[in-house]
Write an enzyme that holds these catalytic residues in place. Structure first.
Site, PDB file in Angstrom:
ATOM      1  N   CYS A  60      -4.643  70.293  18.067  1.00 28.12           N
ATOM      2  CA  CYS A  60      -5.501  69.374  17.310  1.00 28.12           C
ATOM      3  C   CYS A  60      -5.882  69.969  15.950  1.00 28.12           C
ATOM      4  O   CYS A  60      -5.028  70.040  15.074  1.00 28.12           O
ATOM      5  CB  CYS A  60      -6.697  68.942  18.153  1.00 28.12           C
ATOM      6  SG  CYS A  60      -7.419  67.396  17.549  1.00 28.12           S
TER       7      CYS A  60
ATOM      8  N   HIS B 108      -5.384  67.956  23.614  1.00 29.61           N
ATOM      9  CA  HIS B 108      -6.205  69.077  24.096  1.00 29.61           C
ATOM     10  C   HIS B 108      -5.907  69.411  25.559  1.00 29.61           C
ATOM     11  O   HIS B 108      -6.672  68.995  26.441  1.00 29.61           O
ATOM     12  CB  HIS B 108      -7.687  68.699  24.014  1.00 29.61           C
ATOM     13  CG  HIS B 108      -8.232  68.594  22.640  1.00 29.61           C
ATOM     14  ND1 HIS B 108      -8.872  69.631  21.999  1.00 29.61           N
ATOM     15  CD2 HIS B 108      -8.235  67.559  21.768  1.00 29.61           C
ATOM     16  CE1 HIS B 108      -9.256  69.242  20.791  1.00 29.61           C
ATOM     17  NE2 HIS B 108      -8.877  67.991  20.631  1.00 29.61           N
TER      18      HIS B 108
ATOM     19  N   GLU C 184      -6.432  72.053  27.077  1.00 35.65           N
ATOM     20  CA  GLU C 184      -7.481  72.939  27.620  1.00 35.65           C
ATOM     21  C   GLU C 184      -8.619  72.152  28.265  1.00 35.65           C
ATOM     22  O   GLU C 184      -9.433  72.716  28.982  1.00 35.65           O
ATOM     23  CB  GLU C 184      -8.015  73.868  26.510  1.00 35.65           C
ATOM     24  CG  GLU C 184      -8.973  73.242  25.501  1.00 35.65           C
ATOM     25  CD  GLU C 184      -8.308  72.330  24.466  1.00 35.65           C
ATOM     26  OE1 GLU C 184      -7.087  72.118  24.529  1.00 35.65           O
ATOM     27  OE2 GLU C 184      -9.039  71.827  23.584  1.00 35.65           O
TER      28      GLU C 184
HETATM   29  N1  GLN Z   1     -10.400  65.739  13.281  1.00 35.82           N
HETATM   30  C1  GLN Z   1     -10.520  67.169  13.428  1.00 35.82           C
HETATM   31  C2  GLN Z   1     -10.112  67.910  12.173  1.00 35.82           C
HETATM   32  O1  GLN Z   1      -9.694  67.354  11.222  1.00 35.82           O
HETATM   33  C3  GLN Z   1      -9.706  67.671  14.595  1.00 35.82           C
HETATM   34  C4  GLN Z   1     -10.305  67.168  15.884  1.00 35.82           C
HETATM   35  C5  GLN Z   1     -10.088  68.072  17.049  1.00 35.82           C
HETATM   36  O2  GLN Z   1      -9.652  69.217  16.928  1.00 35.82           O
HETATM   37  N2  GLN Z   1     -10.459  67.571  18.196  1.00 35.82           N
HETATM   38  O3  GLN Z   1     -10.217  69.091  12.147  1.00 35.82           O
END
Ligand code: GLN
Length: 193
Positions: free
Chosen positions: A79, A173, A175
């Site tokens: 992410c 995610h 995790e």
């Molecule tokens: N939207 C977040 C960002 O730009 C990432 C979101 C996340 O890691 N759950 O960093």
């Protein structure tokens, strides 16, 4: 047993440490250069990509991580971590920096406000393909991939898991679930591969 560091500046650090330990890795938080030197592989967790990059500057880890990536360190970015290892970011904050290395363009918060969080069953292609129940939270997607990048999973035609040599990234995610197969993929096919 591999020693896997989790960049411990902000975000889902303890969840990755638990998941990695359950997969049999020696997992520890990375807060300084000394910790970084001990890593066979590095996980950059989900969280807030701009915050993590600013803290990496503050803790003098930004250039060392960038150099490790260039030297071939196996890295898994989830992410925000996917954004942080991408070479190019659409909808970035003004002045947002990434470690880079992964020849992709990602779009931050790509799935839009109405579906800030959602779950989806993905077909994950690897040596042993499997279906994975993936959790997305304000997730990016991959918009363009360079020629050396493999797409491992997609949602509605948008790549959400990619690999380029030592670099592996997911928009979701793992995790946050009890399914360790994505972490195992990183350990078995990227760190050791
Ligand atoms: N939207 C977040 C960002 O730009 C990432 C979101 C996340 O890691 N759950 O960093």
């Amino acid at each position: 047993m591999s020693s896997i560091g989790v960049l411990a500046l902000q975000g889902d650090v303890s969840e990755h440490l638990r998941a990695l330990a359950e997969c049999g890795a020696r997992a520890f938080g990375v807060k300084n250069r000394e910790d970084l030197e001990k890593c066979d592989g590095l996980v950059i967790p989900g969280g807030e990509s701009t915050t993590i990059s600013k803290l990496a500057r503050t803790f003098e880890l930004f250039e060392p991580i960038r150099n490790k990536i260039k030297e071939g360190q196996p890295v898994y970015g989830s992410c925000a971590g996917m954004i942080l290892i991408a070479d190019r970011v659409n909808d970035a904050m003004a002045g947002q920096e990434t470690f880079g290395g992964l020849d992709v363009t990602v779009r931050r918060n790509a799935f839009g406000r109405q579906v800030d969080s959602f779950e989806s069953d993905l077909e994950f292609s690897s040596a042993k393909p499997f279906t994975f129940h993936a959790v997305f939270i304000r997730a990016p997607w991959v918009e363009e991939v360079g020629k050396d990048v493999s797409i491992l999973a997609s949602v509605d035609g948008h790549p959400v898991a990619v690999r380029q040599g030592n670099l592996f990234a997911t928009a979701f995610h793992p995790e946050l679930t009890s399914d360790g197969r994505i972490h195992k993929y990183f350990l078995e096919e990227v760190v050791k591969g």
